[in-house]
Design an enzyme around this catalytic site. Sequence first.
Site, PDB file in Angstrom:
ATOM      1  N   HIS A 141      -4.146 146.230  32.823  1.00 36.84           N
ATOM      2  CA  HIS A 141      -3.697 144.843  32.562  1.00 36.84           C
ATOM      3  C   HIS A 141      -4.245 143.247  32.836  1.00 36.84           C
ATOM      4  O   HIS A 141      -3.266 143.511  34.169  1.00 36.84           O
ATOM      5  CB  HIS A 141      -2.078 144.147  32.035  1.00 36.84           C
ATOM      6  CG  HIS A 141      -1.461 143.467  31.329  1.00 36.84           C
ATOM      7  ND1 HIS A 141      -2.198 142.756  30.617  1.00 36.84           N
ATOM      8  CD2 HIS A 141      -0.513 142.752  30.665  1.00 36.84           C
ATOM      9  CE1 HIS A 141      -1.225 141.671  29.907  1.00 36.84           C
ATOM     10  NE2 HIS A 141      -0.298 142.365  29.806  1.00 36.84           N
ATOM     11  N   HIS A 150      -3.693 137.346  30.595  1.00 34.68           N
ATOM     12  CA  HIS A 150      -2.469 136.853  29.765  1.00 34.68           C
ATOM     13  C   HIS A 150      -1.551 136.538  31.591  1.00 34.68           C
ATOM     14  O   HIS A 150      -0.381 135.487  31.061  1.00 34.68           O
ATOM     15  CB  HIS A 150      -1.518 138.002  29.118  1.00 34.68           C
ATOM     16  CG  HIS A 150      -1.660 138.580  27.202  1.00 34.68           C
ATOM     17  ND1 HIS A 150      -1.343 138.833  27.122  1.00 34.68           N
ATOM     18  CD2 HIS A 150      -3.667 137.581  27.027  1.00 34.68           C
ATOM     19  CE1 HIS A 150      -2.572 139.668  25.726  1.00 34.68           C
ATOM     20  NE2 HIS A 150      -3.005 139.169  25.989  1.00 34.68           N
ATOM     21  N   TYR A 167      -0.931 137.953  33.656  1.00 35.55           N
ATOM     22  CA  TYR A 167      -0.359 137.824  34.870  1.00 35.55           C
ATOM     23  C   TYR A 167      -1.328 138.424  36.225  1.00 35.55           C
ATOM     24  O   TYR A 167      -1.583 138.454  36.274  1.00 35.55           O
ATOM     25  CB  TYR A 167       0.187 139.778  34.574  1.00 35.55           C
ATOM     26  CG  TYR A 167       1.181 139.553  33.066  1.00 35.55           C
ATOM     27  CD1 TYR A 167       2.544 139.379  33.309  1.00 35.55           C
ATOM     28  CD2 TYR A 167       0.408 139.982  31.775  1.00 35.55           C
ATOM     29  CE1 TYR A 167       3.044 138.908  31.918  1.00 35.55           C
ATOM     30  CE2 TYR A 167       1.594 138.625  30.713  1.00 35.55           C
ATOM     31  CZ  TYR A 167       2.906 138.399  30.970  1.00 35.55           C
ATOM     32  OH  TYR A 167       3.415 138.617  29.789  1.00 35.55           O
TER      33      TYR A 167
HETATM   34  C1  LIG Z   1       5.859 141.769  21.162  1.00 35.64           C
HETATM   35  C2  LIG Z   1       5.146 142.103  21.430  1.00 35.64           C
HETATM   36  C3  LIG Z   1       4.480 142.343  23.036  1.00 35.64           C
HETATM   37  C4  LIG Z   1       3.859 141.918  23.697  1.00 35.64           C
HETATM   38  N1  LIG Z   1       3.443 142.783  24.921  1.00 35.64           N
HETATM   39  C5  LIG Z   1       1.859 142.724  25.479  1.00 35.64           C
HETATM   40  C6  LIG Z   1       2.477 143.561  27.034  1.00 35.64           C
HETATM   41  O1  LIG Z   1       2.803 144.346  27.309  1.00 35.64           O
HETATM   42  N2  LIG Z   1       0.697 143.866  26.882  1.00 35.64           N
HETATM   43  C7  LIG Z   1      -0.009 142.993  26.472  1.00 35.64           C
HETATM   44  O2  LIG Z   1      -1.501 142.988  26.685  1.00 35.64           O
HETATM   45  N3  LIG Z   1       0.018 142.424  25.461  1.00 35.64           N
HETATM   46  C8  LIG Z   1       1.160 141.988  24.544  1.00 35.64           C
HETATM   47  N4  LIG Z   1       1.220 141.460  23.651  1.00 35.64           N
HETATM   48  C9  LIG Z   1       0.185 140.767  22.920  1.00 35.64           C
HETATM   49  C10 LIG Z   1      -0.571 142.110  21.689  1.00 35.64           C
HETATM   50  O3  LIG Z   1      -1.393 142.926  22.521  1.00 35.64           O
HETATM   51  C11 LIG Z   1      -1.421 141.321  21.293  1.00 35.64           C
HETATM   52  O4  LIG Z   1      -2.876 140.447  21.675  1.00 35.64           O
HETATM   53  C12 LIG Z   1      -0.761 140.045  20.085  1.00 35.64           C
HETATM   54  O5  LIG Z   1       0.237 140.056  19.485  1.00 35.64           O
HETATM   55  C13 LIG Z   1      -2.037 139.957  19.387  1.00 35.64           C
HETATM   56  O6  LIG Z   1      -2.607 140.965  18.479  1.00 35.64           O
HETATM   57  P1  LIG Z   1      -2.084 140.871  16.581  1.00 35.64           P
HETATM   58  O7  LIG Z   1      -1.860 139.552  16.445  1.00 35.64           O
HETATM   59  O8  LIG Z   1      -1.998 142.216  15.759  1.00 35.64           O
HETATM   60  O9  LIG Z   1      -0.084 141.294  16.801  1.00 35.64           O
HETATM   61  C14 LIG Z   1       2.376 141.591  23.116  1.00 35.64           C
HETATM   62  C15 LIG Z   1       2.637 140.998  21.328  1.00 35.64           C
HETATM   63  C16 LIG Z   1       4.115 141.049  21.142  1.00 35.64           C
HETATM   64  C17 LIG Z   1       3.902 140.037  20.037  1.00 35.64           C
END
Ligand SMILES: Cc1cc2nc3c(=O)[nH]c(=O)nc-3n(C[C@H](O)[C@H](O)[C@H](O)COP(=O)(O)O)c2cc1C
Length: 372
Positions: free
Chosen positions: A176, A179, A181
């Site tokens: 990761h 974002h 981190y």
């Molecule tokens: C509830 C939730 C938790 C997420 N947790 C992570 C995470 O642990 N690691 C990460 O890289 N992105 C995380 N994301 C981002 C998602 O991986 C993804 O990039 C983002 O939701 C956009 O995709 P989508 O529009 O298909 O939801 C999270 C998103 C959501 C909605």
Amino acid sequence: MEKHNKSQAVDSLFKPFSLGNLKLSNRIVMAPMTRSFSPGGVPGPDVAAYYKRRAENGVGLIVTEGTLINHPAATGDPNVPNFHGEEALEGWAKVAAAVHEAGGRIVPQLWHVGMTRANGSQPNPEALSIGPSGLNLNGDKVNEPMTQSEIDSIVKAFAQAAADAKRIGFDGIELHGAHGYLIDQFFWERTNQRSDDYGGNMIARTRFAVEIIKACRLAIGPDFPIILRMSQWKSSQYDAKLAATPESLAQFLAPLVEAGVDIFHCSTRRFWEPEFEGSSLNFAGWVKKLTGKPTITVGSIGLDAEFLGAFKGNSAGVADINELLVRLDHEEFDLVAIGRALLVDPAWADKVRDGRWDELVPFNTEVLKKLY
Ligand SMILES: Cc1cc2nc3c(=O)[nH]c(=O)nc-3n(C[C@H](O)[C@H](O)[C@H](O)COP(=O)(O)O)c2cc1C
């Protein structure tokens, strides 16, 4: 942009993909999503069933929720799963086995949150949060910069997690690096103000990640895939950018490729947005073009039935599946990650494959409260 009829378009999502030993039945990836359903850091049978359900319903590759390397300040949330310790790793081995039983593939997303964690947070309130310069995402000083021995121990902890992932039956790892981190805090100038070998220019800011990638590679050998997730945007800082031009993005990526990344997972909030002026390529498109490596795109794909309906174009702020699939057909990127649509609807992939558009479930935030 040319239009496809649906059956043609959908076919391209369901072509197999392989990279070395990683063989996927289609191009659909479950995006990593933190769920906080692992009390004490241990993923239980409900977590295994949750991932298995997506594999049974046609997801080619699952990237797990962020799971923690072995460091006391890796999270501020006691319900996020660990990727260390006997009990947590036993839980994860069962998750991987369940996904394999359903014909899917799975990689853990290895995570340290760095300075996004507040000092004093559970589950280890005595541990101070760490980051390259002790700065939070606003650039405010909270703690001292990481020492060399802290850096070395984090690099080792990532490598240990990678070795464990291989040992307990996963199909690769994802780091990761997105974002805002810890790894991204080294990438980003605002949070990395170091004047030693880990900071000062864009190449130096990749050094921490490069050391992690190399240490992981040494721990897992040449054939176990390493995916690096990265993003220009940071949580709560959507306009942030690591690289303002394709030239600087190329400079940034070169050391990461050289260190051994196999696949770049290019996190954007909307897949259809051009990354730089003068080209329609998105972030995953540029990274693939600049590195020659396979990439994963992501961002607002299939969030509601409307997405799968008539072509709407970019001007309305939405894009339909035709646009995604035209880009996939043009090999702008190789794989397509789905987040919220798969969270609300475990059968999203099979429904899309079979053209069961009317059965797709629109996203709603209520689903965040349960693990289904
Ligand atoms: C509830 C939730 C938790 C997420 N947790 C992570 C995470 O642990 N690691 C990460 O890289 N992105 C995380 N994301 C981002 C998602 O991986 C993804 O990039 C983002 O939701 C956009 O995709 P989508 O529009 O298909 O939801 C999270 C998103 C959501 C909605």
